[in-house]
Design an enzyme around this catalytic site. Structure first.
Site, short mmCIF file in Angstrom:
data_model
loop_
_atom_site.label_atom_id
_atom_site.label_comp_id
_atom_site.label_asym_id
_atom_site.label_seq_id
_atom_site.Cartn_x
_atom_site.Cartn_y
_atom_site.Cartn_z
N LYS A 1 97.42 -14.59 -34.86
CA LYS A 1 96.23 -15.41 -35.68
C LYS A 1 96.58 -15.27 -37.17
O LYS A 1 97.40 -14.36 -37.68
CB LYS A 1 95.06 -14.51 -35.53
CG LYS A 1 94.36 -14.70 -34.14
CD LYS A 1 93.20 -13.95 -33.96
CE LYS A 1 91.96 -14.86 -34.51
NZ LYS A 1 90.67 -13.94 -34.11
N LYS B 1 94.55 -8.46 -29.32
CA LYS B 1 94.63 -8.72 -27.78
C LYS B 1 93.62 -9.71 -27.57
O LYS B 1 92.86 -10.25 -28.34
CB LYS B 1 93.46 -7.49 -27.28
CG LYS B 1 93.26 -7.48 -25.93
CD LYS B 1 93.89 -6.38 -25.10
CE LYS B 1 93.94 -6.71 -23.62
NZ LYS B 1 95.15 -7.09 -22.98
N PHE B 2 94.46 -10.72 -26.51
CA PHE B 2 93.82 -12.30 -26.24
C PHE B 2 92.70 -11.60 -25.15
O PHE B 2 93.16 -11.11 -24.14
CB PHE B 2 94.76 -12.80 -25.68
CG PHE B 2 94.13 -14.12 -25.24
CD1 PHE B 2 93.85 -15.32 -26.18
CD2 PHE B 2 94.06 -14.53 -23.94
CE1 PHE B 2 93.19 -16.32 -25.69
CE2 PHE B 2 93.64 -15.73 -23.56
CZ PHE B 2 92.96 -16.71 -24.46
N GLU C 1 85.51 -12.18 -37.16
CA GLU C 1 85.75 -12.50 -38.70
C GLU C 1 84.21 -12.61 -39.20
O GLU C 1 83.13 -12.64 -38.39
CB GLU C 1 86.39 -14.22 -38.97
CG GLU C 1 85.55 -15.14 -38.20
CD GLU C 1 86.06 -16.34 -38.86
OE1 GLU C 1 86.68 -16.40 -39.88
OE2 GLU C 1 85.77 -17.64 -38.14
N ASN D 1 81.68 -15.00 -41.82
CA ASN D 1 82.05 -16.28 -42.75
C ASN D 1 80.79 -15.91 -43.92
O ASN D 1 79.54 -15.80 -43.50
CB ASN D 1 81.43 -17.42 -41.80
CG ASN D 1 82.70 -17.66 -40.99
OD1 ASN D 1 83.83 -17.64 -41.15
ND2 ASN D 1 82.16 -18.08 -39.66
N ARG E 1 78.91 -17.69 -45.96
CA ARG E 1 78.53 -18.96 -46.16
C ARG E 1 77.22 -19.28 -45.17
O ARG E 1 77.32 -18.50 -44.12
CB ARG E 1 79.47 -19.99 -46.21
CG ARG E 1 80.21 -20.13 -45.23
CD ARG E 1 81.11 -21.32 -45.07
NE ARG E 1 82.16 -21.13 -43.73
CZ ARG E 1 81.74 -21.32 -42.54
NH1 ARG E 1 80.54 -21.71 -42.27
NH2 ARG E 1 82.54 -21.23 -41.35
N ARG F 1 76.40 -30.66 -31.40
CA ARG F 1 77.17 -31.19 -32.63
C ARG F 1 77.61 -32.66 -32.36
O ARG F 1 78.38 -32.55 -31.57
CB ARG F 1 78.20 -30.47 -33.10
CG ARG F 1 77.89 -28.90 -33.53
CD ARG F 1 79.12 -28.60 -34.22
NE ARG F 1 78.85 -27.11 -34.52
CZ ARG F 1 79.73 -26.48 -35.44
NH1 ARG F 1 80.84 -27.03 -35.70
NH2 ARG F 1 79.64 -24.98 -35.52
P1 ADP Z 1 88.80 -19.58 -37.01
O1 ADP Z 1 88.38 -18.71 -38.38
O2 ADP Z 1 89.99 -20.24 -37.02
O3 ADP Z 1 87.72 -20.18 -36.65
P2 ADP Z 1 88.16 -17.13 -35.14
O4 ADP Z 1 88.76 -15.67 -35.64
O5 ADP Z 1 86.67 -17.37 -35.66
O6 ADP Z 1 89.08 -18.24 -36.33
O7 ADP Z 1 88.30 -17.52 -33.89
C1 ADP Z 1 88.01 -18.73 -33.38
C2 ADP Z 1 87.96 -18.86 -31.91
O8 ADP Z 1 89.11 -18.71 -31.35
C3 ADP Z 1 86.82 -18.01 -31.11
O9 ADP Z 1 85.42 -18.36 -31.25
C4 ADP Z 1 87.39 -17.68 -29.86
O10 ADP Z 1 87.41 -18.83 -29.07
C5 ADP Z 1 88.94 -17.66 -30.06
N1 ADP Z 1 89.55 -16.28 -30.55
C6 ADP Z 1 89.56 -15.58 -31.41
N2 ADP Z 1 90.15 -14.60 -31.32
C7 ADP Z 1 90.31 -14.34 -29.89
C8 ADP Z 1 90.83 -13.30 -29.00
N3 ADP Z 1 91.39 -12.11 -29.66
N4 ADP Z 1 91.04 -13.56 -27.74
C9 ADP Z 1 90.53 -14.67 -27.24
N5 ADP Z 1 89.91 -15.84 -28.07
C10 ADP Z 1 90.10 -15.63 -29.39
#
Ligand code: ADP
Length: 453
Positions: A158, A201-202, A287, A289, A291, A337
């Site tokens: 990421k 971890k995914f 994460e 946000n 806002r 949306r």
């Molecule tokens: P962004 O800021 O780009 O939106 P996020 O960290 O909020 O990124 O993640 C967006 C989406 O990506 C999550 O809602 C989920 O669907 C997927 N995701 C993020 N991290 C993981 C993870 N560790 N394992 C599986 N899916 C993930």
């Protein structure tokens, strides 16, 4: 309280901010690019200023032009909405230096949460559970392999500066890791000008569950329930609901209280959303946000609060006017949306709206800034509007959603309305049985084949 708020945004959120300001008796200034001269928020604002040509970098992201617009109109506060400058710490700081209030948290909190590595470190220190992953950024491939083997494949690479689902790559096995690192770095560099990445971890079948919080920066903070945003396409939210069909009351209060306590400790000021993945009864922070979010209306529907009004009050220095015990979450709300995109291919479809008929009736809310005869410009995001429904129960909300979608007419452009008409009749959706991969699988398995491309 502020006298005049400048709205540094466009589209439905600009209108949403304007409505909150008007209810508080605060004058409004709309800013707009040359292609947005006919926008609804421009028509409804007390004053308007053109701040540049169509490209966002020359208008909605143009800080000197925004400062000049404040100067000309005498605005004493800026609401940044979402996107654009809403999570730009430097912008918040510059406003502060010019004695203009930024309606949002402190630049320091924006900066911490804007860097996902720093955000995770902070979350962990505040007692928020996180996805297992690298301690910090990953610079070389060997280190990445060590960490990945430690947490176990599959892993997700990421972008530290990530947003909008970009700069994210899965490595299913050790053999995929090097490619995933390279492509995540390249995408992150192109999208954010920063190629720092980290590993997580995914999670295979999680739900996306986020907690809405409000803090006043004076030591008070509350949580206002969760939103389940698991229905996603390309990591972008499509439909959101609250409460989540997956959580029980214990889980809800436990994670909510963890978040509120963390925000009290941080002395966080304003509205914020703490995002988690949820799998097998466990929450994993991804994460925060700093806002207002697109999907905030569903929280408003079940809490009776106006989150924009709360943001404005907090930024003006008022303490939170209620405690956790005063908050009562009631009923069920769902948001769709609606985008100007083909409902099966998702090809953007900007253009002129020839006929527009939004739905109405009990428990139906449409947050949109479009109107009949309005032309959606190709320069910005494709959100036409948000259809929000409320019911005393989830079934009632679904029933209303079904009939509201059938009433909704937008002619002249393609919209994603047919996607939602299919979703709301799907048994998994009716049962609340979906995770973050459900929608992609539904589309891949022909869920929209009845709509010709
Ligand atoms: P962004 O800021 O780009 O939106 P996020 O960290 O909020 O990124 O993640 C967006 C989406 O990506 C999550 O809602 C989920 O669907 C997927 N995701 C993020 N991290 C993981 C993870 N560790 N394992 C599986 N899916 C993930």
């Amino acid at each position: 309280m502020f006298e005049k708020i400048l709205i540094a945004n466009r589209g439905e959120i600009a209108l949403r901010i304007l409505r909150a300001a008007k209810e508080l008796g605060i004058a409004t200034v709309a800013v707009h690019s040359t292609v947005d001269a006919d926008a609804m928020h421009v028509k409804l604002a007390d004053e308007s200023v053109c701040i540049g040509p169509a490209p966002a970098k020359d208008s909605y992201l143009n800080i000197p032009a925004l400062l000049a617009a404040c100067e000309i109109t005498g605005a004493d506060a800026i609401h940044p909405g979402y996107g654009f400058l809403s999570e730009n710490a430097k912008f918040a700081e510059i406003l502060h230096d010019h004695d203009i209030a930024f309606i949002g948290p402190s630049p320091e909190h924006i900066r911490i949460m804007g860097d996902k590595i720093e955000a995770k470190r902070t979350a962990r220190a505040l007692g928020i559970p996180c996805v297992p992953g690298s301690e910090g950024g990953i610079t070389d491939d060997e280190e990445a392999m060590r960490v990945a083997n430690g947490i176990g494949f599959p892993v997700l690479v990421k972008a530290a500066a990530g947003g909008g689902g970009r700069g994210m790559k899965v490595a299913r096995t050790a053999a995929d890791l090097s490619d995933a690192l390279t492509s995540a770095r390249t995408e992150a560099k192109a999208a954010f000008g920063d190629d720092a990445v980290y590993l997580e971890k995914f999670l295979d079948t999680p739900r996306h569950i986020e907690i809405q919080i409000l803090g006043d920066g004076q030591g008070n903070a509350v949580h206002i329930g969760e939103r389940d945003c698991s229905l996603q396409r390309r990591h972008q939210k499509v439909l959101e609901e609250t409460p989540s069909p997956a959580l029980n009351q214990d889980e809800r209060s436990r994670i909510g209280e963890i978040c509120a306590a963390a925000m009290r400790k941080l002395r966080y000021s304003g509205a914020g959303t703490i995002e988690f993945l949820y799998e097998d009864g466990e929450f994993y922070f991804i994460e925060m946000n700093t806002r207002i979010q697109v999907e905030h209306p569903i929280t408003e529907m079940i809490s009776g609060l106006d989150l924009l009004v709360e943001q404005i009050k907090i930024a003006s220095g008022a303490p939170l006017g209620f405690t956790q015990a005063d908050l009562e979450l009631r009923g069920h709300a769902i948001e769709c949306r609606i985008n100007a995109e083909h409902p099966a291919t998702f090809r953007p479809s900007p253009g002129k709206i020839l006929y527009y008929h939004p739905p109405g009736g009990v428990g139906v809310r449409v947050d949109s800034a479009v109107y009949q005869g309005y032309t959606i410009p190709p320069n910005y995001d494709s959100l036409v509007g948000k259809l929000i429904v409320y019911g005393r129960t989830r079934n009632e909300a679904l029933m209303r959603l079904r009939r509201a979608l059938d009433e909704f007419i937008v002619d002249g452009i393609d919209t994603t309305l047919p996607l939602f008409r299919n979703l709301v009749r799907n048994s998994d959706i009716q049962d609340g049985a979906y995770d973050i991969h459900w929608l992609e699988a539904f589309l891949a398995n022909g869920g929209m084949d009845d709509v010709s491309s």
